[in-house]
Motif scaffolding. Structure first.
Motif, PDB file in Angstrom:
ATOM      1  N   GLY B  99       0.809  -1.213   0.000  1.00  0.00           N
ATOM      2  CA  GLY B  99       0.000   0.000   0.000  1.00  0.00           C
ATOM      3  C   GLY B  99       0.841   1.260   0.000  1.00  0.00           C
ATOM      4  N   LEU B 100       1.910   1.261   0.795  1.00  0.00           N
ATOM      5  CA  LEU B 100       2.771   2.436   0.830  1.00  0.00           C
ATOM      6  C   LEU B 100       3.440   2.674  -0.518  1.00  0.00           C
ATOM      7  N   ARG B 101       3.841   1.597  -1.147  1.00  0.00           N
ATOM      8  CA  ARG B 101       4.510   1.766  -2.441  1.00  0.00           C
ATOM      9  C   ARG B 101       3.525   2.244  -3.500  1.00  0.00           C
ATOM     10  N   LEU B 102       2.312   1.725  -3.444  1.00  0.00           N
ATOM     11  CA  LEU B 102       1.299   2.188  -4.386  1.00  0.00           C
ATOM     12  C   LEU B 102       1.015   3.675  -4.180  1.00  0.00           C
ATOM     13  N   ALA B 103       0.960   4.097  -2.923  1.00  0.00           N
ATOM     14  CA  ALA B 103       0.725   5.513  -2.648  1.00  0.00           C
ATOM     15  C   ALA B 103       1.873   6.366  -3.173  1.00  0.00           C
TER      16      ALA B 103
END
Lengths: 118, 191
Positions: B99-103
């Protein structure tokens, strides 16, 4: 895609399915063991090995399956990041920016500088 | 552009820590959303849980007294909980890192800002030459994807890379299209 290739590529999902199948089998064996005895002290070992052991294997299988999904998402993000960087690089201007008005005209390609500004 | 250049330009990913309060750097070459320490924690928890369950099973089987067997059962529960916590932390850490990388990816994309805030126009007014160029582009090179209801400027992000047809404003309006709210070709034409 052959079976061997599928197992090599999707090893985590194969492991998950094997763990889930083993868990169900162990649960079944535990249930059979418990049902064949009328004494609690004989049933409890089956509860521990068959019941908890089966749940343990089911949990490991679920964890491996979710891990495989996350790994797939990570690979997709890899591809997305590469495509995004490629797009950004392609949008960069590859032609030299025109000089501002009043400045000297750019030298033709291949011409050598004859003077050096201080 | 080569793939090597793209890979070298990739930023260092930040992964959520085990406590969720600090962040740790995930190497750019990593092919999984976990750190080696996460794998070690998973292994330790599951091996410890398995050892407790097996030990308790042996303990339960070694006695015929039910009261003593229930003592071993508590050990089984503890082992199962340790294994569950380790597996749950593994999955949650992976989900959080993804999720952090997608953000981060979404934040680094200019198109995201345009799509999220299409009505906010914080840009300074363009120079007169640019306005004139835009007006010429708006009147001559308006694009629309066949079968859609909006027409766009030639450089609009919503038609970039798509197969489009070029017509002037009357042609688009005859086809029942309206101007795009993102690139606003009608405003350029009005100017």
């Amino acid at each position: 895609m052959g079976v061997k290739t599928f197992v090599l590529v999707q090893w985590d999902r194969v492991f998950a399915w094997v763990a889930v199948a083993l868990g169900l089998l162990v649960l079944l064996i535990g249930w059979l063991g418990v049902s064949r005895s009328a004494f609690v002290f004989e049933q409890l070992p089956y509860v521990v090995s068959g019941g908890v052991g089966g749940l343990f294997l089911l949990g490991v299988g679920a964890m491996m399956w979710l891990s495989a999904d996350l790994r797939d998402e990570w690979r997709k993000l890899d591809a997305l990041e590469v495509a995004l960087l490629a797009t950004q690089q392609a949008e960069l201007p590859d032609e030299p920016v025109a000089p501002p008005l009043g400045s000297a005209a750019p030298a033709p390609r291949g011409a050598r500088r004859t003077s050096r500004s201080s | 552009m080569t793939a090597v250049q793209v890979t070298a330009a990739r930023p260092v990913r930040r992964a959520a820590g085990s406590t969720g309060r600090e962040s740790r750097a995930v190497p750019a070459s990593s092919s999984v959303p976990w750190l080696p320490s996460d794998a070690l924690r998973l292994l330790v928890c599951n091996v410890l849980g398995l050892l407790l369950v097996v030990g308790a099973w042996l303990g339960v089987g070694s006695t015929a007294q039910v009261t003593a067997q229930f003592g071993w059962l508590s050990l089984v529960v503890i082992g199962f909980l340790i294994s569950s916590v380790g597996s749950g932390a593994w999955v949650l850490t992976g989900r959080r890192t993804v999720g952090l990388r997608l953000a981060e990816l979404l934040e680094s994309t200019p198109l995201t800002e345009q799509l999220l805030h299409p009505a906010v126009d914080t840009h300074e007014p363009p120079p007169a030459a640019v306005v004139a160029e835009d007006a010429r582009t708006a009147s001559d090179l308006l694009s629309a994807v066949p079968g859609t209801a909006r027409y766009h400027r030639a450089g609009c992000a919503l038609v970039r890379g798509k197969s489009v047809e070029h017509t002037d404003v009357p042609g688009h309006e005859t086809s029942g299209r309206r101007p795009c709210e993102l690139c606003r070709p009608d405003e350029g034409a009005a100017a």
